[in-house]
Each structure stands twice: as C-alpha cells, then as structure tokens.
Design a protein around this motif. Structure first.
Motif, PDB file in Angstrom:
ATOM      1  N   GLN A  91      -0.372  14.372  44.071  1.00 31.63           N
ATOM      2  CA  GLN A  91       0.887  14.482  44.802  1.00 31.63           C
ATOM      3  C   GLN A  91       2.054  14.647  43.832  1.00 31.63           C
ATOM      4  O   GLN A  91       2.965  15.448  44.077  1.00 31.63           O
ATOM      5  CB  GLN A  91       1.096  13.281  45.714  1.00 31.63           C
ATOM      6  CG  GLN A  91       0.193  13.308  46.931  1.00 31.63           C
ATOM      7  CD  GLN A  91       0.623  12.342  48.007  1.00 31.63           C
ATOM      8  OE1 GLN A  91       1.744  11.844  48.029  1.00 31.63           O
ATOM      9  NE2 GLN A  91      -0.282  12.093  48.947  1.00 31.63           N
ATOM     10  N   ALA A  92       2.038  13.921  42.721  1.00 37.35           N
ATOM     11  CA  ALA A  92       3.116  14.046  41.732  1.00 37.35           C
ATOM     12  C   ALA A  92       3.162  15.469  41.175  1.00 37.35           C
ATOM     13  O   ALA A  92       4.244  16.030  40.973  1.00 37.35           O
ATOM     14  CB  ALA A  92       2.924  13.032  40.610  1.00 37.35           C
ATOM     15  N   GLU A  93       2.005  16.067  40.944  1.00 38.98           N
ATOM     16  CA  GLU A  93       1.962  17.450  40.463  1.00 38.98           C
ATOM     17  C   GLU A  93       2.599  18.399  41.473  1.00 38.98           C
ATOM     18  O   GLU A  93       3.361  19.303  41.097  1.00 38.98           O
ATOM     19  CB  GLU A  93       0.519  17.857  40.170  1.00 38.98           C
ATOM     20  CG  GLU A  93      -0.081  17.115  38.989  1.00 38.98           C
ATOM     21  CD  GLU A  93      -1.587  17.256  38.879  1.00 38.98           C
ATOM     22  OE1 GLU A  93      -2.130  16.851  37.829  1.00 38.98           O
ATOM     23  OE2 GLU A  93      -2.241  17.749  39.829  1.00 38.98           O
ATOM     24  N   ALA A 139      23.898  20.276  40.706  1.00 38.56           N
ATOM     25  CA  ALA A 139      23.089  20.394  41.918  1.00 38.56           C
ATOM     26  C   ALA A 139      22.498  19.017  42.214  1.00 38.56           C
ATOM     27  O   ALA A 139      21.869  18.411  41.346  1.00 38.56           O
ATOM     28  CB  ALA A 139      21.975  21.411  41.721  1.00 38.56           C
ATOM     29  N   PHE A 140      22.730  18.533  43.422  1.00 38.26           N
ATOM     30  CA  PHE A 140      22.181  17.267  43.883  1.00 38.26           C
ATOM     31  C   PHE A 140      21.050  17.607  44.848  1.00 38.26           C
ATOM     32  O   PHE A 140      21.297  18.103  45.947  1.00 38.26           O
ATOM     33  CB  PHE A 140      23.267  16.433  44.578  1.00 38.26           C
ATOM     34  CG  PHE A 140      24.406  16.095  43.658  1.00 38.26           C
ATOM     35  CD1 PHE A 140      24.380  14.935  42.904  1.00 38.26           C
ATOM     36  CD2 PHE A 140      25.495  16.950  43.535  1.00 38.26           C
ATOM     37  CE1 PHE A 140      25.422  14.621  42.050  1.00 38.26           C
ATOM     38  CE2 PHE A 140      26.540  16.654  42.682  1.00 38.26           C
ATOM     39  CZ  PHE A 140      26.511  15.486  41.929  1.00 38.26           C
ATOM     40  N   LEU A 141      19.818  17.388  44.409  1.00 37.65           N
ATOM     41  CA  LEU A 141      18.662  17.851  45.166  1.00 37.65           C
ATOM     42  C   LEU A 141      18.121  16.774  46.097  1.00 37.65           C
ATOM     43  O   LEU A 141      18.038  15.607  45.729  1.00 37.65           O
ATOM     44  CB  LEU A 141      17.557  18.292  44.205  1.00 37.65           C
ATOM     45  CG  LEU A 141      17.976  19.345  43.178  1.00 37.65           C
ATOM     46  CD1 LEU A 141      16.817  19.669  42.261  1.00 37.65           C
ATOM     47  CD2 LEU A 141      18.491  20.600  43.852  1.00 37.65           C
ATOM     48  N   ALA A 142      17.719  17.204  47.276  1.00 37.12           N
ATOM     49  CA  ALA A 142      17.012  16.313  48.195  1.00 37.12           C
ATOM     50  C   ALA A 142      15.680  15.941  47.560  1.00 37.12           C
ATOM     51  O   ALA A 142      15.189  16.629  46.658  1.00 37.12           O
ATOM     52  CB  ALA A 142      16.778  17.016  49.529  1.00 37.12           C
ATOM     53  N   GLY A 143      15.083  14.891  48.032  1.00 42.82           N
ATOM     54  CA  GLY A 143      13.803  14.463  47.489  1.00 42.82           C
ATOM     55  C   GLY A 143      12.746  15.544  47.582  1.00 42.82           C
ATOM     56  O   GLY A 143      12.528  16.118  48.650  1.00 42.82           O
ATOM     57  N   ALA A 144      12.104  15.837  46.448  1.00 41.80           N
ATOM     58  CA  ALA A 144      10.969  16.755  46.433  1.00 41.80           C
ATOM     59  C   ALA A 144       9.756  15.962  46.908  1.00 41.80           C
ATOM     60  O   ALA A 144       9.520  14.839  46.464  1.00 41.80           O
ATOM     61  CB  ALA A 144      10.751  17.305  45.025  1.00 41.80           C
ATOM     62  N   VAL A 145       9.001  16.548  47.810  1.00 44.99           N
ATOM     63  CA  VAL A 145       7.875  15.858  48.442  1.00 44.99           C
ATOM     64  C   VAL A 145       6.583  16.646  48.221  1.00 44.99           C
ATOM     65  O   VAL A 145       6.621  17.833  47.891  1.00 44.99           O
ATOM     66  CB  VAL A 145       8.143  15.633  49.946  1.00 44.99           C
ATOM     67  CG1 VAL A 145       9.361  14.742  50.151  1.00 44.99           C
ATOM     68  CG2 VAL A 145       8.331  16.955  50.683  1.00 44.99           C
ATOM     69  N   PRO A 146       5.414  16.026  48.438  1.00 46.76           N
ATOM     70  CA  PRO A 146       4.143  16.691  48.168  1.00 46.76           C
ATOM     71  C   PRO A 146       3.602  17.515  49.332  1.00 46.76           C
ATOM     72  O   PRO A 146       2.449  17.376  49.743  1.00 46.76           O
ATOM     73  CB  PRO A 146       3.209  15.521  47.834  1.00 46.76           C
ATOM     74  CG  PRO A 146       3.733  14.409  48.677  1.00 46.76           C
ATOM     75  CD  PRO A 146       5.222  14.596  48.688  1.00 46.76           C
TER      76      PRO A 146
END
Length: 137
Positions: free
Chosen positions: A52-54, A29-36
């Motif tokens: 934000q990292a959490e 699975a190639f995931l799009a960027g996870a964002v906050p």
C-alpha cells in the motif's frame, strides 16, 4: 528555494530534517492525502502495508506531477499507518525513504493510527511541496 534544517542541538534524524524553510513568494502545493487506490478506485495491496505504501508513493508522484512538482520538492509529509507496531511503521518508512522523498530530506511525521478513510486502507501520506518557478499547473 528550499532550506532544509537539521538542528545541531537535537537528535540527528536519520532521513528527514527538523524543518524546511521556503522563502515567501514561492508557489506551494498542499496535497490531499495520497491513498492506496488504483485509477479505478480499487484498493491495492489488501492487508499489506508495504504494498500500500508503494501505491501511495506512486499516487503522490502523480499528484505532484499534475501541479508541476516532484518528490524532490516536497518539504513536509505526514505518513499515517494503521498499526501500533513499530516494525510495521518502520517497514512503511523504508518505502518512503527508498522513494526519493528522503533525498531532501523533507520534514516528516510518522503516525500509527486506528483507522483511515477507505475500507482496508492501511497507509496515507499528506504532503506540501514547492512548485518550481516556471512549472505549469
């Protein structure tokens, strides 16, 4: 299924591997960027890269769950942080390490960048993961 490689002739990485090898024929699975952003699209942790990292890790967990995978099956990440300060990058990396992503450990790159896509966004993580055999998607 996943072979994590730490190269003996290179600097010993503290919580990541130099490479991850996945045998051909394995589902990835190639995931799009996870964002906050929360479920309503609102920024979480304005001005706070650790918060934000959490949120990014929480969103990454959801992305992985949706494709039948989890943090333990992540083989590679790129962690983007809006900062040129090593201390800020380290604080975000501490969240990544505590999340379980380093349990592999996976291969990762930590980058300080000038800006990211959403107003006020300070952190983003892209990932590639193995989807275990028999997992639904």
């Amino acid at each position: 299924m996943i072979q994590r490689v730490t190269v003996p002739s290179l600097f010993a990485p503290p919580t990541y591997s130099h490479a991850s090898v996945v045998e051909a024929g394995t589902k990835l699975a190639f995931l799009a960027g996870a964002v906050p952003l929360d479920a309503e699209g609102k920024l979480v942790g304005e001005g706070d890269p650790v918060r934000q990292a959490e949120q990014v890790i929480a969103n990454l967990r959801e992305q992985l769950r949706a494709v039948g995978s989890d943090l333990a099956h992540v083989v590679s990440t790129d962690v983007y942080v809006v900062s040129s300060e090593t201390a800020v990058l380290s604080a975000v990396w501490d969240v990544v390490e505590a999340s379980g992503l380093s349990a592999g450990p996976h291969s990762s790159t930590l980058l300080g960048v000038a800006c990211l896509g959403y107003t006020g966004q300070l952190v983003e993580i892209t990932a590639t993961a193995v989807v275990p055999e028999g997992a639904g998607s």
